[in-house]
Design a protein around this motif. Structure first.
Motif, PDB file in Angstrom:
ATOM      1  N   ALA A 137      -5.393   6.180  -1.120  1.00 50.82           N
ATOM      2  CA  ALA A 137      -4.957   7.017  -1.792  1.00 50.82           C
ATOM      3  C   ALA A 137      -6.741   7.621  -3.124  1.00 50.82           C
ATOM      4  CB  ALA A 137      -4.179   6.311  -2.958  1.00 50.82           C
ATOM      5  N   PRO A 138      -6.517   8.716  -3.423  1.00 47.22           N
ATOM      6  CA  PRO A 138      -7.415   9.563  -4.572  1.00 47.22           C
ATOM      7  C   PRO A 138      -8.100   8.152  -5.232  1.00 47.22           C
ATOM      8  CG  PRO A 138      -5.722  10.966  -4.030  1.00 47.22           C
ATOM      9  CD  PRO A 138      -5.560   9.638  -3.778  1.00 47.22           C
ATOM     10  N   ASP A 139      -6.997   7.137  -6.120  1.00 43.98           N
ATOM     11  CA  ASP A 139      -7.057   5.800  -7.134  1.00 43.98           C
ATOM     12  C   ASP A 139      -8.198   4.710  -6.215  1.00 43.98           C
ATOM     13  OD1 ASP A 139      -5.005   4.430  -6.133  1.00 43.98           O
ATOM     14  OD2 ASP A 139      -3.848   4.647  -7.795  1.00 43.98           O
ATOM     15  N   GLY A 140      -8.037   5.249  -4.761  1.00 42.09           N
ATOM     16  CA  GLY A 140      -8.976   3.991  -4.479  1.00 42.09           C
ATOM     17  C   GLY A 140      -7.672   2.388  -3.537  1.00 42.09           C
ATOM     18  N   ARG A 141      -6.386   2.434  -4.347  1.00 39.17           N
ATOM     19  CA  ARG A 141      -5.117   1.474  -3.831  1.00 39.17           C
ATOM     20  C   ARG A 141      -5.353   2.172  -2.523  1.00 39.17           C
ATOM     21  NH1 ARG A 141      -5.455  -2.570  -6.558  1.00 39.17           N
ATOM     22  NH2 ARG A 141      -5.477  -2.509  -9.240  1.00 39.17           N
ATOM     23  N   THR A 185      -2.815   2.905   0.570  1.00 43.93           N
ATOM     24  CA  THR A 185      -1.933   4.164   0.834  1.00 43.93           C
ATOM     25  C   THR A 185      -0.469   3.142   0.668  1.00 43.93           C
ATOM     26  OG1 THR A 185      -1.789   4.808   2.799  1.00 43.93           O
ATOM     27  CG2 THR A 185      -2.544   6.077   1.306  1.00 43.93           C
ATOM     28  N   GLN A 221       1.029   1.168  -2.069  1.00 43.59           N
ATOM     29  CA  GLN A 221       1.923   2.684  -3.143  1.00 43.59           C
ATOM     30  C   GLN A 221       2.698   2.398  -2.470  1.00 43.59           C
ATOM     31  OE1 GLN A 221       0.966   2.752  -6.219  1.00 43.59           O
ATOM     32  NE2 GLN A 221       2.884   4.113  -6.209  1.00 43.59           N
TER      33      GLN A 221
END
Length: 139
Positions: free
Chosen positions: A59-63, A65, A68
Motif C-alpha cells: 500500500a502507499p503507507d508501506g504496509r 495490502t 490490510q
C-alpha cells in the motif's frame, strides 16, 4: 571509559582484587517469573518480502495490502480482534507470484505448514482457515 566503581567490580582496578557479586544481595523486581503472552487469538504472519515483489503487494503507507485486506475483512464482520495479522521479514520460501503466509498454530505443527496466497479465493480460504477449522490451500 569505564567508571572506577565498575572497574573494581570487573577486576580492572589498579591494586584491587576482583569483587565477587552476590546475586542474593541485588534487589529483585516484584515479578521475576517469565510468563508467556496471553493472547486470546491466533496470529497470521504475512511475508513482507514476497509482498514487495508483487506490483500491488504494498500500500502507499508501506504496509502489505494482504495484511490490510485481512484486517478489513475481520473488521467488516465485527471480529477485528479474532486474529492478529503481523508482517514478517521473510518466511524463507518465496513462491513465484504469490505471498507466503503462516498461521501461528500451524507453525508449531510437525512439520510446520506454510501457505501461499495469489488470488482472492486463496485469501478467503486462508481467512476461513485462520479464524475457523476449515482446511485451506497449502503452499
Amino acid at each position: 571509559m569505564i567508571p572506577t566503581s565498575l572497574r573494581r567490580v570487573w577486576g580492572q582496578g589498579a591494586a584491587t582484587a576482583p569483587v565477587a557479586l552476590d546475586p542474593r544481595s541485588a534487589p529483585m523486581p516484584a515479578d521475576t517469573d517469565p510468563t508467556p503472552a496471553k493472547w486470546e487469538t491466533d496470529v497470521l504472519f504475512v511475508c513482507l518480502r514476497c509482498s514487495t515483489k508483487l506490483p500491488d503487494g504494498l500500500a502507499p503507507d508501506g504496509r502489505t495490502t494482504l495484511r490490510q485486506w485481512f484486517k478489513d475483512r475481520l473488521g467488516s464482520v465485527g471480529r477485528g480482534k479474532a486474529l492478529r495479522v503481523v508482517e514478517t521479514s521473510c518466511l524463507g520460501l518465496c513462491p513465484e507470484q504469490r505471498i507466503a503466509v503462516a498461521i501461528g498454530r500451524e507453525l508449531a505443527a510437525d512439520p510446520a505448514i506454510i501457505r501461499s496466497v495469489a488470488t482472492e479465493a486463496d485469501r478467503e480460504a486462508i481467512y476461513r482457515m485462520a479464524v475457523g477449522d476449515q482446511p485451506g490451500p497449502k503452499l
